[in-house]
Design a protein around this motif. Structure first.
Motif: not given
Length: 306
Positions: A150-158
């Motif tokens: 989740q943390a990786e997805h949030f950083r990459e997409t937001v």
């Protein structure tokens, strides 16, 4: 790089450029929409009325640390080497310089963003990287692998798309450029007025990215003779009375100074690097900052600190 900040009559503060506002609305809205996806899809499997939920910006209730990054967007911005340095600064900040649920708000001096109270172009919180962090704020736990994904997805997409846009040295949209003035002191005052940045937040950190060359009708530092006095003399002026910041008591300040060419020469005849850093150090200390660190980002060179 020569310094060619255009000095025209100043716009009335608070009147935003429509195109500039639309540009940043698209960037910020894209981030919020993606964050909302993380909040509703990423956390869907864990959703439970008995547990605390993150908002659309990835923030849980009770944020107790807030970092505000004020980016001076006046022309010229930063060269390729300074762009790399700034990217490294924010990479380091997000990979270890901010704790879980710490809010990062980004404020700029772009044409459509200047106002009496700062309005961040983006604001989000550092995501959890361990199940323990979720439990500590009252959120439902999950496996370590799921939380880290989740943390990786949030950083990459937001987070990363917003930082890429903010740190663009030459945005194509003219509405995002600031060629009229460089109201650094006014924007610091605006940041100090932000509700989220007042003293009830336990830890506050102000990051200023700027060449420190204040350029308004009232003050054209280093360009007009006498416009960069000692801070002690400046503090006694009517101009300072109008633009002095609210208390920064307890705020940690880090300044990334974009070094220009020509101090004491053709382009910046009436100041030196040290005179600029001395002025801003005294300015922040007078406002109550708990610490002031000034790091010089040189053109085509490595970072140097003071």
């Amino acid at each position: 790089m020569s310094i060619n900040k255009k000095r025209r009559g100043r716009n009335k503060r608070g009147r935003a450029s429509r195109n500039g506002s639309r540009t940043w609305f698209k960037i910020a809205a894209a981030g919020v929409a993606t964050a909302g996806t993380v909040g509703t899809v990423g956390f869907l499997a864990m959703k439970d009325a008995s547990y605390v939920q993150a908002d659309a910006n990835g923030c849980y209730p009770g944020v107790q640390a807030h970092t505000v990054a004020l980016i001076d967007s006046s022309e010229p911005r930063w060269d390729a080497a300074q762009t790399r340095d700034l990217s490294a600064v924010f990479d380091n900040l997000l990979s270890g310089g901010m704790r879980f649920n710490e809010r990062l708000s980004i404020v700029t001096t772009e044409e459509g963003q200047i106002g009496a109270v700062a309005h961040p172009v983006a604001s989000f919180c550092q995501p959890a990287t361990t199940p323990t962090e979720l439990v500590r704020v009252g959120a439902k736990s999950a496996t370590l692998a799921f939380v880290q994904k989740q943390a990786e997805h949030f950083r990459e997409t937001v987070i990363e798309p917003v930082l890429t846009a903010v740190l663009d040295p030459s945005p194509e949209n003219a509405a995002r450029r600031q060629e009229r003035e460089s109201p650094i002191l006014e924007q610091i005052q605006s940041v100090s007025r932000m509700t989220e940045f007042r003293e009830d937040v336990q830890e506050r950190h102000l990051i200023l990215v700027s060449d420190l060359l204040q350029s308004t009708v009232e003050m054209q530092a280093c360009v007009r003779q006498g416009d960069l006095p000692s801070f002690g003399h400046f503090k006694a002026t009517e101009y300072f009375d109008r633009i002095k910041p609210y208390s920064l008591r307890g705020v940690r300040v880090t300044v990334y100074m974009l070094i220009r060419g020509g101090y004491g020469g053709e382009y910046l005849p009436f100041c030196s690097e040290d005179e600029l850093t001395d002025f801003y150090r005294a300015y922040f200390e007078d406002a109550g900052a708990s610490s002031v660190e000034i790091i010089r980002l040189r053109m085509g060179a490595h970072v140097s600190g003071q």
